[in-house]
Design an enzyme around this catalytic site. Structure first.
Site, PDB file in Angstrom:
ATOM      1  N   LYS A 278       8.678   5.488  -2.935  1.00 43.61           N
ATOM      2  CA  LYS A 278       7.648   5.970  -2.005  1.00 43.61           C
ATOM      3  C   LYS A 278       8.316   6.182  -0.654  1.00 43.61           C
ATOM      4  O   LYS A 278       8.873   5.255  -0.074  1.00 43.61           O
ATOM      5  CB  LYS A 278       6.519   4.936  -1.885  1.00 43.61           C
ATOM      6  N   ASP A 283       2.847   5.911   8.118  1.00 45.13           N
ATOM      7  CA  ASP A 283       1.527   5.832   7.490  1.00 45.13           C
ATOM      8  C   ASP A 283       0.480   5.421   8.531  1.00 45.13           C
ATOM      9  O   ASP A 283       0.297   4.246   8.812  1.00 45.13           O
ATOM     10  CB  ASP A 283       1.572   4.811   6.337  1.00 45.13           C
ATOM     11  N   LYS A 290      -5.780   3.604  10.241  1.00 42.11           N
ATOM     12  CA  LYS A 290      -5.513   2.159  10.318  1.00 42.11           C
ATOM     13  C   LYS A 290      -5.847   1.646  11.712  1.00 42.11           C
ATOM     14  O   LYS A 290      -5.806   2.407  12.679  1.00 42.11           O
ATOM     15  CB  LYS A 290      -4.017   1.900  10.054  1.00 42.11           C
ATOM     16  N   ASP A 301       7.158   2.320   5.853  1.00 42.59           N
ATOM     17  CA  ASP A 301       6.483   2.727   4.618  1.00 42.59           C
ATOM     18  C   ASP A 301       7.357   3.648   3.751  1.00 42.59           C
ATOM     19  O   ASP A 301       6.906   4.147   2.721  1.00 42.59           O
ATOM     20  CB  ASP A 301       5.140   3.393   4.949  1.00 42.59           C
ATOM     21  N   ASP A 360      -5.914   6.256   3.139  1.00 40.33           N
ATOM     22  CA  ASP A 360      -4.865   5.263   3.391  1.00 40.33           C
ATOM     23  C   ASP A 360      -4.243   4.752   2.087  1.00 40.33           C
ATOM     24  O   ASP A 360      -3.239   4.053   2.097  1.00 40.33           O
ATOM     25  CB  ASP A 360      -5.450   4.093   4.202  1.00 40.33           C
ATOM     26  N   ARG A 364       0.209   5.945  -3.754  1.00 43.83           N
ATOM     27  CA  ARG A 364      -0.021   6.233  -5.175  1.00 43.83           C
ATOM     28  C   ARG A 364      -0.181   7.730  -5.415  1.00 43.83           C
ATOM     29  O   ARG A 364       0.100   8.226  -6.498  1.00 43.83           O
ATOM     30  CB  ARG A 364      -1.236   5.437  -5.675  1.00 43.83           C
TER      31      ARG A 364
HETATM   32  N1  BES Z   1       1.545   1.351   3.293  1.00 46.18           N
HETATM   33  C1  BES Z   1       0.326   0.685   3.021  1.00 46.18           C
HETATM   34  C2  BES Z   1       0.539  -0.716   2.441  1.00 46.18           C
HETATM   35  C3  BES Z   1       1.148  -1.744   3.357  1.00 46.18           C
HETATM   36  C4  BES Z   1       0.344  -2.621   4.049  1.00 46.18           C
HETATM   37  C5  BES Z   1       2.515  -1.873   3.468  1.00 46.18           C
HETATM   38  C6  BES Z   1       0.906  -3.590   4.869  1.00 46.18           C
HETATM   39  C7  BES Z   1       3.078  -2.840   4.280  1.00 46.18           C
HETATM   40  C8  BES Z   1       2.270  -3.697   4.974  1.00 46.18           C
HETATM   41  C9  BES Z   1      -0.497   1.483   2.026  1.00 46.18           C
HETATM   42  O1  BES Z   1      -0.362   2.849   2.111  1.00 46.18           O
HETATM   43  C10 BES Z   1      -1.931   1.181   2.333  1.00 46.18           C
HETATM   44  O2  BES Z   1      -2.369   1.528   3.375  1.00 46.18           O
HETATM   45  N2  BES Z   1      -2.599   0.529   1.389  1.00 46.18           N
HETATM   46  C11 BES Z   1      -3.959   0.159   1.576  1.00 46.18           C
HETATM   47  C12 BES Z   1      -4.691   0.465   0.296  1.00 46.18           C
HETATM   48  C13 BES Z   1      -6.178   0.382   0.425  1.00 46.18           C
HETATM   49  C14 BES Z   1      -6.689   1.520   1.279  1.00 46.18           C
HETATM   50  C15 BES Z   1      -6.788   0.433  -0.958  1.00 46.18           C
HETATM   51  C16 BES Z   1      -4.007  -1.334   1.889  1.00 46.18           C
HETATM   52  O3  BES Z   1      -3.207  -2.092   1.329  1.00 46.18           O
HETATM   53  O4  BES Z   1      -4.813  -1.718   2.723  1.00 46.18           O
HETATM   54 ZN    ZN Z   2       1.409   3.543   2.840  1.00 44.19          ZN
HETATM   55 MN    MN Z   3      -1.675   3.716   3.521  1.00 45.14          MN
END
Ligand code: BES
Ligand code: ZN
Ligand code: MN
Length: 504
Positions: A278, A283, A290, A301, A360, A364
């Protein structure tokens, strides 16, 4: 890859102990009243320093203990460090050895030594699969990893100085010198790979864009005859039907890229091992924006991508006799008038449609198309690496990566490689009961759902990986450090490298 250290075997160190001209001589000392031959020699030359320290209970040789002698008598070394290795009859765990290695690096660093000789005692291991070759490799990775500094964007006068240049190693071992050298070299290359991944991770999002990852991959490939790199831009991805990947970069001025590297070390028809990273270079969350606190950390990310680009170089540098494909799905996730909105439906390269309920959950989306793309290589196995969910940090913290897989053998191989390389992962289930969380009223699947965030993210990916043995590493907690030590960690380059070394 940049080599920050010279690490050599110094076979005659044992007999030259008192004559060796070095900034620091580091001696592994066992606990107990009877000293081993090396310690006896040092103790005699220094008129009983080791015994004296033990008597005063200042240094008894317990695992990880350290003592410093500024200008040791009767020897040519400028400084002498004693490092405890426990009782010689006791076997050491990987954690015990980490303690000793940490003490060694702390000693060397505090003295600002440039040239160091380290003399390890004979070692016994508590885990049957560990041996001297494993230890030398581990030690070498450790040292190369620890001399890393990031100051690419600092003014000259603020740049960190890394004093350590040359480490000479002696291990009381029955292993041949050639095998010892090979282990040191392998370990060092893995350490260099970790540092290459850290460099990419630490660069800010305004520099490390999808195009930057692409040009870094291209120049890495130019250094190795057997490593090739192809980059697809948005037009080409559109033609291949990667609307799902492309939807993530819609709000960004930066062009999304699919990077496809291949290493041919095996026979032409050998099925390759594939690793897929990825590469979200920043992000923001997109329209599902966020919160502001610590959002800067979302430059990390792309750590999955960094681990893929670095591991491809490790494999090429080690000339492993296997074929490996490394794919990076890269985009910048930004809000904007062209950005994807919650509720939008996109078509994936596989034909499945996705309702994007949360922009967010973008990792995936880029991986879905990359995982479909790698089918063309008829891979033996596919491992994707992604900073995919915050939930994996709730489940496993910052020390352990999440592993999910549709293949028990592949999962076991990866867990094993992680343990061997001190880059641990733990498996979570992706049973059918979780799959229904992705049901959508408006498309084949939704991109979020359910409470088990790490698992449902993997379930989403599993819809695109039915044709090959596949595993997913969620490295959101392990690929970077927070707080004072903020920065890339170089993980999971050791795990991936070890997995491929074991396959070679
Ligand atoms: N890049 C983030 C995940 C992440 C969070 C990496 C904290 C490192 C530290 C990912 O793209 C994301 O935002 N995931 C969301 C998914 C949710 C919207 C279902 C998350 O984990 O909050
Ligand atoms: Zn992400
Ligand atoms: Mn994200």
């Amino acid at each position: 890859m940049k080599k920050r250290l010279s690490i050599d075997l110094q076979q005659d160190l044992k007999k030259d102990l008192l004559k060796v001209k070095t900034d620091s001589l580091v001696i592994g000392v066992n606990e107990g009243r009877v000293l081993n031959p090396i310690s006896t020699k040092i103790d005699k030359a220094t008129k009983g320093v080791i015994k004296k320290l033990a008597k005063r209970k200042e240094f008894e040789g317990k695992v990880g203990q350290q003592a410093y002698i500024a200008s040791p008598e009767g020897m040519s070394a400028e400084r002498l460090y004693l490092i405890g290795f426990g009782k010689s009859k006791d076997s050491l765990s990987s954690e015990d050895l980490d303690k000793t290695l940490n003490s060694i690096i702390n000693s060397i660093k505090s003295s600002k030594s440039t040239k160091v000789s380290i003399c390890f005692p004979s070692l016994k291991y508590s885990n049957d699969s560990n041996n001297d070759s494993w230890f030398l490799q581990k030690m070498s990775t450790f040292l190369e990893n620890k001399v890393y500094t990031y100051d690419a964007k600092l003014n000259k006068k603020n740049k960190a100085i890394n004093h350590l240049r040359k480490v000479s190693v002696y291990l009381d071992s029955s292993l041949s010198a050639n095998k010892q050298r090979k282990a040191l070299k392998t370990g060092q290359v893995v350490g260099q790979g970790m540092n290459a991944a850290k460099d990419l991770a630490n660069l800010p999002g305004n520099i490390c864009t999808p195009s930057y990852l692409a040009s870094t991959s291209r120049s890495a490939a130019k250094k190795y005859a057997k490593l090739n790199c192809k980059v697809f831009g948005e037009k080409e991805m559109k033609k291949m039907g990667m609307d799902c990947l492309l939807s993530v970069g819609n709000g960004s001025a930066q062009e999304s890229k699919l990077i496809s590297m291949s290493y041919q070390g095996g026979k032409k028809d050998d099925q390759p091992y594939a690793i897929v990273g990825k590469g979200i270079t920043f992000d923001t969350g997109g329209i599902s924006l966020k919160p502001g606190a610590a959002m800067d950390e979302m430059k990390f990310d792309m750590c999955g991508a960094a681990s893929v680009i670095a591991t491809m170089q490790v494999v090429a540098e080690l000339k492993l006799p296997i074929n490996v494909v490394g794919v990076v799905a890269s985009a910048e996730n930004m809000p904007g008038s062209k950005a994807t909105k919650p509720g939008d439906v996109v078509k994936t390269m596989s034909g499945l449609t996705v309702e994007i309920l949360n922009t967010d959950a973008e990792g995936r989306l880029v991986l879905a198309d990359a995982l479909t793309y790698v089918k063309r290589f008829k891979p033996k196995s596919v491992v994707d690496i992604a900073t995919l969910t915050g939930a994996v940090i709730i489940a496993l913290g910052y020390s352990t990566s999440g592993l999910m897989s549709n293949d028990d053998k592949l999962a076991d191989d990866l867990l094993d490689a992680g343990q061997k390389s001190s880059d641990e992962a733990w498996r979570l289930p992706i049973w059918d009961v979780y799959q229904k969380d992705l049901d959508s009223n408006f498309a084949d699947i939704a991109n979020i759902g359910g409470r088990a965030g790490t698992i449902t993210a993997a379930c989403f990916l599993s819809r695109f990986t039915k044709d090959y043995p596949w595993a997913h590493l969620d490295v959101a907690g392990t690929a970077s450090y927070k707080g004072l030590a903020k920065g890339g960690s170089g993980r999971p380059v050791p795990l991936l490298s070890q997995y491929l070394i074991d396959k070679a």
